[in-house]
Design a protein around this motif. Structure first.
Motif, PDB file in Angstrom:
ATOM      1  N   ASP A 260       0.825  -1.210   0.000  1.00 24.75           N
ATOM      2  CA  ASP A 260       0.000   0.000   0.000  1.00 24.75           C
ATOM      3  C   ASP A 260       0.860   1.260   0.000  1.00 24.75           C
ATOM      4  N   LYS A 261       1.974   1.222   0.730  1.00 25.55           N
ATOM      5  CA  LYS A 261       2.850   2.390   0.825  1.00 25.55           C
ATOM      6  C   LYS A 261       3.612   2.628  -0.465  1.00 25.55           C
ATOM      7  N   LEU A 262       3.997   1.551  -1.140  1.00 22.36           N
ATOM      8  CA  LEU A 262       4.770   1.647  -2.391  1.00 22.36           C
ATOM      9  C   LEU A 262       3.946   1.077  -3.535  1.00 22.36           C
ATOM     10  N   PRO A 263       3.170   1.928  -4.232  1.00 23.90           N
ATOM     11  CA  PRO A 263       2.288   1.431  -5.288  1.00 23.90           C
ATOM     12  C   PRO A 263       3.009   0.692  -6.415  1.00 23.90           C
ATOM     13  N   THR A 264       4.309   0.999  -6.644  1.00 24.63           N
ATOM     14  CA  THR A 264       5.027   0.324  -7.731  1.00 24.63           C
ATOM     15  C   THR A 264       5.657  -0.993  -7.277  1.00 24.63           C
ATOM     16  N   ALA A 265       5.580  -1.299  -5.987  1.00 29.83           N
ATOM     17  CA  ALA A 265       6.234  -2.507  -5.466  1.00 29.83           C
ATOM     18  C   ALA A 265       5.513  -3.764  -5.927  1.00 29.83           C
ATOM     19  N   LYS A 266       6.313  -4.794  -6.206  1.00 28.87           N
ATOM     20  CA  LYS A 266       5.744  -6.104  -6.544  1.00 28.87           C
ATOM     21  C   LYS A 266       6.599  -7.186  -5.903  1.00 28.87           C
ATOM     22  N   ILE A 267       5.945  -8.246  -5.498  1.00 27.02           N
ATOM     23  CA  ILE A 267       6.641  -9.366  -4.865  1.00 27.02           C
ATOM     24  C   ILE A 267       7.245 -10.224  -5.960  1.00 27.02           C
ATOM     25  N   ILE A 268       8.558 -10.429  -5.904  1.00 26.44           N
ATOM     26  CA  ILE A 268       9.211 -11.258  -6.923  1.00 26.44           C
ATOM     27  C   ILE A 268       9.625 -12.626  -6.374  1.00 26.44           C
ATOM     28  N   GLU A 269       9.603 -12.752  -5.038  1.00 19.21           N
ATOM     29  CA  GLU A 269       9.946 -14.053  -4.448  1.00 19.21           C
ATOM     30  C   GLU A 269       9.449 -14.095  -3.004  1.00 19.21           C
ATOM     31  N   ARG A 270       9.104 -15.283  -2.546  1.00 17.94           N
ATOM     32  CA  ARG A 270       8.705 -15.469  -1.155  1.00 17.94           C
ATOM     33  C   ARG A 270       9.287 -16.763  -0.625  1.00 17.94           C
ATOM     34  N   LEU A 277      10.995  -7.920  -2.677  1.00 22.36           N
ATOM     35  CA  LEU A 277      10.187  -7.005  -3.468  1.00 22.36           C
ATOM     36  C   LEU A 277      11.060  -6.122  -4.348  1.00 22.36           C
ATOM     37  N   GLU A 278      10.451  -5.634  -5.424  1.00 21.48           N
ATOM     38  CA  GLU A 278      11.115  -4.704  -6.345  1.00 21.48           C
ATOM     39  C   GLU A 278      10.192  -3.512  -6.552  1.00 21.48           C
ATOM     40  N   ALA A 279      10.774  -2.304  -6.610  1.00 24.98           N
ATOM     41  CA  ALA A 279       9.955  -1.100  -6.768  1.00 24.98           C
ATOM     42  C   ALA A 279      10.739  -0.027  -7.512  1.00 24.98           C
ATOM     43  N   ASP A 280      10.020   0.761  -8.314  1.00 26.79           N
ATOM     44  CA  ASP A 280      10.593   1.933  -8.967  1.00 26.79           C
ATOM     45  C   ASP A 280      10.299   3.140  -8.100  1.00 26.79           C
ATOM     46  N   VAL A 281      11.342   3.880  -7.729  1.00 21.40           N
ATOM     47  CA  VAL A 281      11.162   5.005  -6.804  1.00 21.40           C
ATOM     48  C   VAL A 281      11.961   6.219  -7.256  1.00 21.40           C
ATOM     49  N   TYR A 282      11.397   7.413  -6.967  1.00 17.01           N
ATOM     50  CA  TYR A 282      12.088   8.677  -7.174  1.00 17.01           C
ATOM     51  C   TYR A 282      12.630   9.171  -5.836  1.00 17.01           C
ATOM     52  N   GLY A 283      13.803   9.786  -5.873  1.00 21.08           N
ATOM     53  CA  GLY A 283      14.262  10.578  -4.743  1.00 21.08           C
ATOM     54  C   GLY A 283      14.740   9.791  -3.543  1.00 21.08           C
ATOM     55  N   ASP A 284      15.145  10.555  -2.517  1.00 21.04           N
ATOM     56  CA  ASP A 284      15.723   9.964  -1.315  1.00 21.04           C
ATOM     57  C   ASP A 284      14.707   9.750  -0.199  1.00 21.04           C
ATOM     58  N   GLY A 285      13.469  10.107  -0.444  1.00 21.83           N
ATOM     59  CA  GLY A 285      12.445   9.880   0.574  1.00 21.83           C
ATOM     60  C   GLY A 285      12.271   8.411   0.894  1.00 21.83           C
ATOM     61  N   ILE A 286      12.581   7.541  -0.063  1.00 18.87           N
ATOM     62  CA  ILE A 286      12.435   6.102   0.160  1.00 18.87           C
ATOM     63  C   ILE A 286      13.342   5.627   1.288  1.00 18.87           C
ATOM     64  N   LYS A 287      14.532   6.260   1.430  1.00 21.47           N
ATOM     65  CA  LYS A 287      15.444   5.849   2.499  1.00 21.47           C
ATOM     66  C   LYS A 287      14.819   6.075   3.871  1.00 21.47           C
ATOM     67  N   MET A 288      14.127   7.202   4.032  1.00 22.84           N
ATOM     68  CA  MET A 288      13.491   7.507   5.313  1.00 22.84           C
ATOM     69  C   MET A 288      12.483   6.427   5.677  1.00 22.84           C
TER      70      MET A 288
END
Length: 322
Positions: A260-270, A277-288
């Motif tokens: 829910d927090k990362l709309p571009t995230a998808k589970i690639i393995e469990r 998970l893998e996600a496309d993200v902009y900027g450094d806010g993801i680190k926080m």
């Protein structure tokens, strides 16, 4: 003195718009006319609404045999449920001043029925009383938003004077491209008139103190096409930075919260309770956000981002003499 039919019709119609129940007996007594006159007024209003659906939509005066009164029904009106949901979102967002919020709430409540209005008032009364707005530097968020929207539509260059996050006072001449709301704040997305014209800049609208509109306008070629929806999916906390694809492991039970927090995230393995998970993200806010998850998250790719996270964790641990 008996009111004129025209004036009486208008008054009755506006009373119905305010959600008032229309009792023929009561109206006849108030206006000093017979119940037959009020009955004809009601029929005239019903005929008008039926003949002008192209203007008023599906709007009808319906009779309640239980309450012995007429009530206005409009498909275009917000329902009580919709109004309650909107008010809860506005209260939770804390984006408006208390005065602005109370004004909006009072206007929205006019669309509720007379019967449901007390219930709605009771549901939100305590929340409105304890409402604490986010500190604003602008006089009015709504006025600032509208002024920016007009400049975006007119493609007009502007100069803004504003406070940065560190409270430094700055002045920028920019080409405004879009406004959007995310994480409790309205943001202006714009491009510099000088320097890198293709790099989007983000400004919190509530920190903009002054806006100067310039005569100079810019063309579509001078302001790159901007996809607000894609930015909303890829950017956390509206922090600037490059676009990158990251991978990380999440160990925990609340995987849906991550998605829910990362709309571009998808589970690639469990593997058991560990998700990759893998996600496309902009900027450094993801680190926080990743750091806020503690030991439940481990970044695995790309390597330069893994190193960034490692160095940040070392700096954090130094604060605690670990």
């Amino acid at each position: 003195m008996e009111s004129t039919k025209h004036d009486r019709l208008l008054e009755i119609f506006f009373r119905s718009l305010r959600g008032e129940d229309l009792s023929v007996q009561r109206l006849a007594k108030e206006y000093g006319v017979s119940t037959k006159s009020i009955g004809r007024d009601i029929n005239d209003l019903k005929s008008f609404l039926a003949d002008h659906r192209h203007l008023v939509g599906n709007t009808e005066l319906n009779y309640s045999s239980q309450d012995k009164c007429y009530r206005l029904h409009m498909d275009e009106f917000l329902t009580n449920q919709e109004i309650f949901a909107l008010l809860e979102v506005m209260i939770g967002a804390r984006a408006f001043s208390k005065e602005e919020l109370l004004t909006l709430a009072n206007k929205l409540k006019r669309f509720t029925t007379v019967q449901d209005r007390p219930m709605l008032n009771d549901l939100i009364r305590k929340e409105l009383y304890h409402y604490t707005e986010i500190k604003h530097d602008c006089i009015s968020v709504q006025e600032t938003l509208w002024k920016l929207a007009k400049c975006i539509t007119e493609k007009r260059e502007i100069t803004i004077e504003y406070y940065r996050a560190d409270r430094a006072w700055k002045t920028n001449r920019i080409r405004p491209a879009s406004v959007m709301f995310t994480d409790n704040f309205f943001y202006l997305i714009a491009f510099n008139t000088e320097g890198d014209p293709d790099k989007p800049l983000y400004f919190r609208v509530d920190r903009i103190k002054y806006i100067t509109e310039h005569r100079k306008k810019f063309t579509q070629a001078e302001a790159p096409d901007f996809d607000e929806g894609l930015l909303r999916q890829r950017s956390l906390f509206m922090w600037p930075g490059k676009l990158r694809t990251i991978q990380f492991e999440f160990t925990g039970s609340a995987i849906q919260a991550v998605l829910d927090k990362l709309p571009t995230a998808k589970i690639i393995e469990r593997k058991g309770r560990t998700y990759t998970l893998e996600a496309d993200v902009y900027g450094d806010g993801i680190k926080m956000w990743l750091l806020s998850q503690g030991r439940r998250i481990k970044v695995t790719a790309p390597e330069d981002f893994v190193e960034e996270m490692r160095q940040e964790i070392l700096r954090m641990s130094a604060n605690y003499s670990v």
